[in-house]
Design a protein around this motif. Structure first.
Motif, PDB file in Angstrom:
ATOM      1  N   TYR A   4      -0.814  -6.332  -5.131  1.00 57.15           N
ATOM      2  CA  TYR A   4      -0.971  -7.751  -4.626  1.00 57.15           C
ATOM      3  C   TYR A   4      -0.124  -8.773  -5.387  1.00 57.15           C
ATOM      4  CZ  TYR A   4      -4.973  -5.825  -2.138  1.00 57.15           C
ATOM      5  OH  TYR A   4      -5.799  -5.310  -1.379  1.00 57.15           O
ATOM      6  N   SER A  18      -5.212  -2.570   3.507  1.00 53.58           N
ATOM      7  CA  SER A  18      -5.656  -1.147   3.658  1.00 53.58           C
ATOM      8  C   SER A  18      -4.813  -0.658   4.717  1.00 53.58           C
ATOM      9  CB  SER A  18      -7.269  -1.481   4.181  1.00 53.58           C
ATOM     10  OG  SER A  18      -7.583  -2.005   5.231  1.00 53.58           O
ATOM     11  N   ARG A  64       0.894  -1.312   0.077  1.00 53.57           N
ATOM     12  CA  ARG A  64      -0.043  -0.196  -0.195  1.00 53.57           C
ATOM     13  C   ARG A  64       0.902   1.102   0.182  1.00 53.57           C
ATOM     14  NH1 ARG A  64      -2.208   3.801   3.895  1.00 53.57           N
ATOM     15  NH2 ARG A  64      -4.233   4.313   2.994  1.00 53.57           N
ATOM     16  N   THR A  91      -2.746   0.100  -4.241  1.00 53.13           N
ATOM     17  CA  THR A  91      -2.472  -1.027  -3.670  1.00 53.13           C
ATOM     18  C   THR A  91      -1.780  -2.076  -4.850  1.00 53.13           C
ATOM     19  OG1 THR A  91      -4.659  -2.026  -3.857  1.00 53.13           O
ATOM     20  CG2 THR A  91      -4.044  -1.082  -1.551  1.00 53.13           C
ATOM     21  N   THR A 115      -6.878  -8.586   1.352  1.00 53.93           N
ATOM     22  CA  THR A 115      -7.010  -7.165   1.015  1.00 53.93           C
ATOM     23  C   THR A 115      -6.162  -6.282   2.132  1.00 53.93           C
ATOM     24  OG1 THR A 115      -9.224  -7.615   0.437  1.00 53.93           O
ATOM     25  CG2 THR A 115      -8.829  -5.127   0.763  1.00 53.93           C
ATOM     26  N   LYS A 160      -4.378 -12.536  -5.042  1.00 55.19           N
ATOM     27  CA  LYS A 160      -5.749 -11.512  -5.401  1.00 55.19           C
ATOM     28  C   LYS A 160      -7.044 -12.093  -4.963  1.00 55.19           C
ATOM     29  CE  LYS A 160      -3.248  -8.763  -9.006  1.00 55.19           C
ATOM     30  NZ  LYS A 160      -3.210  -8.514 -10.258  1.00 55.19           N
TER      31      LYS A 160
END
Length: 118
Positions: free
Chosen positions: A60, A71, A51, A58, A69, A65
């Protein structure tokens, strides 16, 4: 310097979920990216997700994927990793890393253990 403390690991059954946190402190104003990595027993550390701190963009690992997730909460200097549909192959120590301006090497946390039982 930047200090990182991960939390949220534990034991979960396959198909379950966990949310990891990484709290940053110190010279956090110099951070431009924070990543999650993981290292399974007998394997090399591998990239999980990234991130960008200012934009929130973002990235991955292709294999993760859709299930993971990343954040963050810039006001709290905290990074998160929501992990869903966990598989035994996700068992590893999960580390967060902070990349700062002016340095080629990231800061690392101590890691948090995630164990997924079948």
């Amino acid at each position: 310097q930047v200090q990182l403390v991960e939390s949220g690991g534990g034991l979960v059954q396959a198909g379950g979920s966990l949310r990891l946190s990484c709290a940053a402190s110190g010279r956090t104003f110099s951070v431009y990216s924070m990543d999650w990595f993981r290292q399974a027993p007998g394997k090399e550390r591998e990239f999980v997700a990234r991130r960008r701190w200012s934009s929130g963009s973002t990235t991955y690992a292709d294999s993760l994927k859709g299930r993971f997730t990343i954040s963050g909460d810039n006001a709290k200097d905290t990074l998160y990793l929501q992990m869903n549909s966990l598989e035994p192959e996700d068992t590893a120590v999960y580390y967060c890393a902070a990349y700062v301006y002016g340095s080629n090497s990231p800061y690392w946390g101590q890691g948090t253990q995630v164990t997924v039982s079948s």
